[in-house]
Design a protein around this motif. Sequence first.
Motif, PDB file in Angstrom:
ATOM      1  N   UNK A 473       0.813  -1.205   0.000  1.00 49.72           N
ATOM      2  CA  UNK A 473       0.000   0.000   0.000  1.00 49.72           C
ATOM      3  C   UNK A 473       0.854   1.264   0.000  1.00 49.72           C
ATOM      4  N   UNK A 474       0.259   2.352  -0.475  1.00 51.69           N
ATOM      5  CA  UNK A 474       0.974   3.630  -0.550  1.00 51.69           C
ATOM      6  C   UNK A 474       0.300   4.641   0.368  1.00 51.69           C
ATOM      7  N   UNK A 475       1.088   5.270   1.220  1.00 51.33           N
ATOM      8  CA  UNK A 475       0.601   6.307   2.121  1.00 51.33           C
ATOM      9  C   UNK A 475       1.297   7.609   1.760  1.00 51.33           C
ATOM     10  N   UNK A 476       0.569   8.569   1.186  1.00 53.23           N
ATOM     11  CA  UNK A 476       1.211   9.821   0.770  1.00 53.23           C
ATOM     12  C   UNK A 476       1.760  10.625   1.938  1.00 53.23           C
ATOM     13  N   UNK A 477       1.298  10.344   3.144  1.00 50.41           N
ATOM     14  CA  UNK A 477       1.766  11.093   4.312  1.00 50.41           C
ATOM     15  C   UNK A 477       2.925  10.411   5.024  1.00 50.41           C
ATOM     16  N   UNK A 478       3.347   9.264   4.488  1.00 46.67           N
ATOM     17  CA  UNK A 478       4.441   8.545   5.124  1.00 46.67           C
ATOM     18  C   UNK A 478       5.748   9.303   4.943  1.00 46.67           C
ATOM     19  N   UNK A 479       6.540   9.401   6.011  1.00 47.10           N
ATOM     20  CA  UNK A 479       7.823  10.088   5.926  1.00 47.10           C
ATOM     21  C   UNK A 479       8.888   9.225   5.271  1.00 47.10           C
ATOM     22  N   UNK A 480       8.821   7.906   5.488  1.00 47.06           N
ATOM     23  CA  UNK A 480       9.848   7.032   4.919  1.00 47.06           C
ATOM     24  C   UNK A 480       9.442   6.411   3.587  1.00 47.06           C
ATOM     25  N   UNK A 506      -5.248   0.814  -7.582  1.00 50.92           N
ATOM     26  CA  UNK A 506      -3.931   0.922  -8.199  1.00 50.92           C
ATOM     27  C   UNK A 506      -2.868   0.500  -7.183  1.00 50.92           C
ATOM     28  N   UNK A 507      -1.981  -0.406  -7.588  1.00 58.94           N
ATOM     29  CA  UNK A 507      -0.848  -0.801  -6.754  1.00 58.94           C
ATOM     30  C   UNK A 507       0.354   0.017  -7.206  1.00 58.94           C
ATOM     31  N   UNK A 520      14.701  -6.723  -7.514  1.00 57.84           N
ATOM     32  CA  UNK A 520      14.956  -7.116  -8.901  1.00 57.84           C
ATOM     33  C   UNK A 520      13.967  -6.384  -9.793  1.00 57.84           C
ATOM     34  N   UNK A 521      14.336  -6.219 -11.035  1.00 57.66           N
ATOM     35  CA  UNK A 521      13.433  -5.550 -11.970  1.00 57.66           C
ATOM     36  C   UNK A 521      13.250  -4.086 -11.610  1.00 57.66           C
ATOM     37  N   UNK A 522      12.273  -3.475 -12.254  1.00 57.32           N
ATOM     38  CA  UNK A 522      11.992  -2.055 -12.036  1.00 57.32           C
ATOM     39  C   UNK A 522      11.066  -1.881 -10.848  1.00 57.32           C
ATOM     40  N   UNK A 523      11.314  -0.858 -10.068  1.00 57.20           N
ATOM     41  CA  UNK A 523      10.453  -0.542  -8.937  1.00 57.20           C
ATOM     42  C   UNK A 523       9.245   0.263  -9.378  1.00 57.20           C
ATOM     43  N   UNK A 524       8.465   0.761  -8.413  1.00 62.46           N
ATOM     44  CA  UNK A 524       7.237   1.496  -8.741  1.00 62.46           C
ATOM     45  C   UNK A 524       7.505   2.980  -8.970  1.00 62.46           C
ATOM     46  N   UNK A 525       6.477   3.649  -9.451  1.00 60.86           N
ATOM     47  CA  UNK A 525       6.427   5.110  -9.409  1.00 60.86           C
ATOM     48  C   UNK A 525       5.425   5.419  -8.301  1.00 60.86           C
ATOM     49  N   UNK A 526       5.908   5.633  -7.075  1.00 64.44           N
ATOM     50  CA  UNK A 526       5.005   5.682  -5.910  1.00 64.44           C
ATOM     51  C   UNK A 526       3.866   6.667  -6.064  1.00 64.44           C
ATOM     52  N   UNK A 527       2.659   6.150  -5.858  1.00 65.20           N
ATOM     53  CA  UNK A 527       1.475   6.994  -5.823  1.00 65.20           C
ATOM     54  C   UNK A 527       0.969   7.492  -7.154  1.00 65.20           C
ATOM     55  N   UNK A 528       1.565   7.052  -8.265  1.00 65.96           N
ATOM     56  CA  UNK A 528       1.151   7.565  -9.578  1.00 65.96           C
ATOM     57  C   UNK A 528       0.300   6.519 -10.294  1.00 65.96           C
ATOM     58  N   UNK A 529      -1.028   6.686 -10.325  1.00 65.45           N
ATOM     59  CA  UNK A 529      -1.895   5.694 -10.978  1.00 65.45           C
ATOM     60  C   UNK A 529      -1.816   5.740 -12.496  1.00 65.45           C
ATOM     61  N   UNK A 530      -1.222   6.780 -13.061  1.00 65.73           N
ATOM     62  CA  UNK A 530      -1.158   6.916 -14.520  1.00 65.73           C
ATOM     63  C   UNK A 530      -0.064   6.044 -15.137  1.00 65.73           C
ATOM     64  N   UNK A 531       0.711   5.355 -14.306  1.00 66.66           N
ATOM     65  CA  UNK A 531       1.813   4.540 -14.811  1.00 66.66           C
ATOM     66  C   UNK A 531       1.438   3.080 -14.999  1.00 66.66           C
TER      67      UNK A 531
END
Length: 682
Positions: A473-480, A506-507, A520-531
């Motif tokens: 899960x993605x938390x936009x308010x997370x500091x880390x 969206x994951x 391994x592989x490519x990581x995410x674009x955190x919080x961006x559902x357009x990807x």
Amino acid sequence: MSFNIGLSALNAAQQEINVTGNNIANAGTNGFKAAKTVFGDVYAASVLGGGGTQQGSGVSLQEIKQSFVQGNISFTDNTLDLAVNGEGFFILSGEDGISYSRAGAFGTDRDGYVVNSDGERLQGFAPSESGQATGGGPLTDLRVTTGEIQPRPTTGVETIVNLDAATQPSSIIGTTYITNGGRSGAPQMIDVGAGEERLNGYEATALRVVGADRQVQLLDVPANASANAVSQVFAGASGVAATGKTVGYISNLTVGDPAAAPGDPARFAINGREFEIDLGQADWRDTLVSDINSTLSNLSARVEGTSIEVTHTTGADLNITGGSNGNASITLQGSERDPSTGEFVATAASSSANVWDNEELVLGGMIEFTLDEFVELRSSNVDSEGVAVDPTNANTIFGDISQPDSLDGVPFETNQFDPTNPETYYRSTAITIYDTVGTQHSLAMYYVKERPDETGDTNMWSVYFQIDGRDVGYDPNSEDGLPVPARYDLRFDDTGRYDPNQPKIEITNWYPVDEGGRRIGAGPVPGDPNQAETLTNSNFSIDLSQMTAFGGDFSVQSNNQDGFSKGQLTGLEVNTRGLVSARFSNGQSRVLGEVALANFANPSGLANLGGSKFAETSESGAASVSGAGTAGLGAIQSGALEDSNVDLPTELVQLIISQRNYQAAAQIISATDDATQTIINL
């Protein structure tokens, strides 16, 4: 003139024998089409001659006509052996141009092109850029790839399930209540020698149980009943679970019998089990604890400072006696449960007994209640027989229950979601997904039935997602920025259908890792559902829009995703529409092309090129090209070849007839020769 007629007859018979012989010779040739001769009579033209006086001048060959009747189909082990079941011709391209054939014995050359034995390439339609069949377009050489297919990361997951609307919420809300604040009874010293009964000192009372349905049940609590016995009284009440426990502390133990010899061990019994302990040993407390734990069921002990804590786990009274030969003096303290830790501690209330002098100790326990949501315990002034009881009596197992908050419980909520505990969710499913380098991962979906909200909606659900057992899960308010539990609400309308107004799932915070935890592989674009639709990161979307929450069993109708690992070519398939597909070791299938077929307005007008091939002519008309199964064309049969349509019995009979015709034609010449010789001899 008769010589010419005979010669033409001989020539016609010979041509008929040639055609029949050629048919017989090609009876085993794949795709061969039998021919037959068409003859016409010959008359000399005369301007003044009448129909009644015209003499024939012999016979001439008008046409060798091909028969395009369907031949039998024989099956083979080669996928690229193709047969047309119905109308149509394969289209071949070679050094001499375009030709057409019904012979479908194909293979591949060193470059992967589909060719016949003469190296001519089979023509078809190329697939679209997305790999789909087009069913038309410019003709191209069909080619079979021999390489591997590259991996594709998952960009979308679609799941269709039914959740049982009648399922009860996974979480449980209720209250816990501890009798008398968690305190045991006061230890009672009983002088059985004076005829006193072995009683724990609790006095009778009565309580009302108010159920979630607001029905009231009045329950009697007998005097001197053990905690275990009282818990059984409440076991019959709906929405109530009760567990008794009795905890006491032996704080002093000596050999008190004046008749005992110096160094005698202390002898006494707990709940009928006799113990003998040498108090001269430094570790006598540990020895006593070990003996208690190994000999008595439902009874346990441990050393607490200078005391020994003794617990009866089901709430029977603790009864300390002299047994058959007691000689000890014992002090027993009561207990109280610490509200912050739940541990028991000794209270100041204590009693001592000389068990060698017919004195005994009795200690009553306490009860822990678990009450379902909306279930309450309330005080009563009378028992079930209408006899008055005193709710202010502090000597009952419940203590003084007359106070407003004396029977209040402590609210709790259990079964909060825990992926390791199946009791905390309704059902789970899993599907394999792929990262950008084609490594497999497991996406788990956990469905939780939620409790009704403030609107009273009873068909509310939530879903949690984990990948390889990790939060995503993605938390936009997370500091880390670290992943958090991925939880999404699921709402359904009154008919149990998914509410389409819910936001897309969206994951966007999944970091693919290997078994060792290395990324391994490519990581995410955190919080961006357009990807989610791109192939260069690990973001992806989850579509649950087709799921339902009808009454009935849980069912998974489909679980699909669009990713795959790399794969090697394992085989080919050609379907009845002529679609040539490659199968790969990763389970994928890719369309390589579509076999094209041609048809003609007049197939009999085709020119025979040999090798079971034909060429277009002005008499045949232009080729009409389309896909198999369309425009009146036949279907493609893979792993099969069309046999010659020659009917051998018919051809053999025809050969005999042609031979007779030849012999008869020779008689014409012989008869004419005899007549001519007679004239010469005149």
